[in-house]
Design a protein around this motif. Structure first.
Motif, short mmCIF file in Angstrom:
data_model
loop_
_atom_site.label_atom_id
_atom_site.label_comp_id
_atom_site.label_asym_id
_atom_site.label_seq_id
_atom_site.Cartn_x
_atom_site.Cartn_y
_atom_site.Cartn_z
N LEU A 49 34.29 34.60 53.77
CA LEU A 49 33.53 33.37 53.65
C LEU A 49 32.72 33.18 54.93
CD1 LEU A 49 32.94 30.81 51.99
CD2 LEU A 49 34.90 29.74 53.11
N VAL A 50 31.45 33.59 54.87
CA VAL A 50 30.54 33.46 56.00
C VAL A 50 29.34 32.66 55.49
CG1 VAL A 50 29.10 34.66 57.67
CG2 VAL A 50 31.30 35.64 57.00
N SER A 51 29.05 31.57 56.15
CA SER A 51 27.99 30.67 55.70
C SER A 51 26.68 31.42 55.44
CB SER A 51 27.77 29.59 56.75
OG SER A 51 26.76 28.70 56.33
N GLY A 52 26.11 31.17 54.25
CA GLY A 52 24.82 31.74 53.90
C GLY A 52 24.88 33.18 53.41
N GLN A 53 26.08 33.74 53.29
CA GLN A 53 26.21 35.13 52.84
C GLN A 53 26.97 35.19 51.52
OE1 GLN A 53 27.91 37.79 55.69
NE2 GLN A 53 26.59 37.14 57.35
N GLY A 79 26.11 40.74 42.01
CA GLY A 79 25.30 40.50 40.82
C GLY A 79 25.58 41.45 39.67
N SER A 80 26.57 42.34 39.82
CA SER A 80 26.86 43.31 38.76
C SER A 80 27.46 42.66 37.52
CB SER A 80 27.80 44.40 39.28
OG SER A 80 29.03 43.84 39.68
N LYS A 81 28.03 41.50 37.66
CA LYS A 81 28.59 40.72 36.55
C LYS A 81 28.12 39.27 36.72
CE LYS A 81 31.81 43.86 35.23
NZ LYS A 81 31.24 45.02 34.68
N PRO A 82 28.02 38.51 35.63
CA PRO A 82 27.57 37.11 35.76
C PRO A 82 28.43 36.28 36.72
CG PRO A 82 27.59 37.77 33.46
CD PRO A 82 28.22 38.89 34.24
N TYR A 83 29.72 36.56 36.76
CA TYR A 83 30.59 35.79 37.65
C TYR A 83 30.57 36.31 39.09
CZ TYR A 83 33.71 39.62 36.22
OH TYR A 83 34.24 40.84 35.93
N LEU A 84 29.81 37.36 39.35
CA LEU A 84 29.69 37.88 40.71
C LEU A 84 28.29 37.65 41.27
CD1 LEU A 84 31.69 41.22 40.41
CD2 LEU A 84 32.41 39.06 41.45
N THR A 85 27.72 36.52 40.90
CA THR A 85 26.38 36.17 41.36
C THR A 85 26.47 35.12 42.45
OG1 THR A 85 25.54 36.62 39.15
CG2 THR A 85 24.12 35.34 40.60
N TYR A 86 25.81 35.37 43.57
CA TYR A 86 25.74 34.41 44.67
C TYR A 86 24.83 33.27 44.23
CZ TYR A 86 24.81 32.60 49.34
OH TYR A 86 24.70 31.80 50.43
N PRO A 87 25.12 32.01 44.44
CA PRO A 87 26.12 31.44 45.33
C PRO A 87 27.35 30.88 44.62
CG PRO A 87 24.49 29.76 44.90
CD PRO A 87 24.11 30.98 44.08
N LEU A 88 27.75 31.41 43.46
CA LEU A 88 28.97 30.92 42.81
C LEU A 88 30.14 30.98 43.77
CD1 LEU A 88 28.83 32.58 39.28
CD2 LEU A 88 28.25 30.24 39.89
N GLU A 108 39.41 32.95 41.67
CA GLU A 108 38.78 31.79 41.05
C GLU A 108 37.27 31.89 41.21
OE1 GLU A 108 38.31 27.45 42.65
OE2 GLU A 108 40.32 27.70 41.81
N VAL A 109 36.56 31.63 40.12
CA VAL A 109 35.10 31.55 40.14
C VAL A 109 34.74 30.16 39.68
CG1 VAL A 109 32.95 32.43 39.18
CG2 VAL A 109 34.84 34.01 39.67
N ASN A 110 33.85 29.52 40.40
CA ASN A 110 33.46 28.15 40.08
C ASN A 110 31.95 28.05 40.19
OD1 ASN A 110 32.92 25.39 40.06
ND2 ASN A 110 34.68 24.87 41.32
N ASN A 111 31.34 27.56 39.12
CA ASN A 111 29.88 27.45 39.13
C ASN A 111 29.37 26.11 39.65
OD1 ASN A 111 30.34 25.68 37.07
ND2 ASN A 111 29.39 26.93 35.47
#
Length: 121
Positions: A49-53, A79-88, A108-111
């Motif tokens: 968890l690094v701000s902006g990354q 971005g290889s999967k919908p749940y692996l898209t920044y900034p989720l 946990e993934v949270n949109n």
């Protein structure tokens, strides 16, 4: 009753509110994770968890709980999967070992609208 059940011998100390470094001298980036012992090796998974990354789930190993070696990022927001898209939100990883010996990571993934999903990979 065992009076010393929660006591352990102190061989070194851990300083709070400091940046821990791995064996290569880099900051340990493993927030909100877990440690799993397999044989004589401990495995620590946690959130980078690094701000902006983009976030990642990092894996470290240790045989003494003091010296941690970065193994690899086992899940990245690439971005290889919908749940692996920044900034989720990607966090709270758990490392589990199945009875057949294979490992599973649950995170946990949270949109942002409290729509939380559990994923494993």
């Amino acid at each position: 009753m065992r009076d010393n059940f929660f006591q352990a011998e102190s061989t070194s100390s851990i300083a709070n509110d400091t940046v821990w470094t791995d064996t290569a001298g880099n900051p340990v980036l493993a927030q909100g994770g877990t440690v799993l012992k397999v044989g004589s090796t401990y495995y620590w998974v946690g959130q980078k968890l690094v701000s902006g990354q983009p976030k990642a789930i990092n894996l470290y190993s240790s045989t003494d709980l003091e010296n941690w070696t970065f193994e690899k990022a086992i899940l990245e927001q690439d971005g290889s999967k919908p749940y692996l898209t920044y900034p989720l939100w990607l966090g709270r990883p758990q490392l589990l070992q199945r009875p057949d010996g294979t490992f599973v990571v649950v995170a946990e993934v949270n949109n942002g609208d409290r729509n939380r999903n559990q994923i494993a990979g």
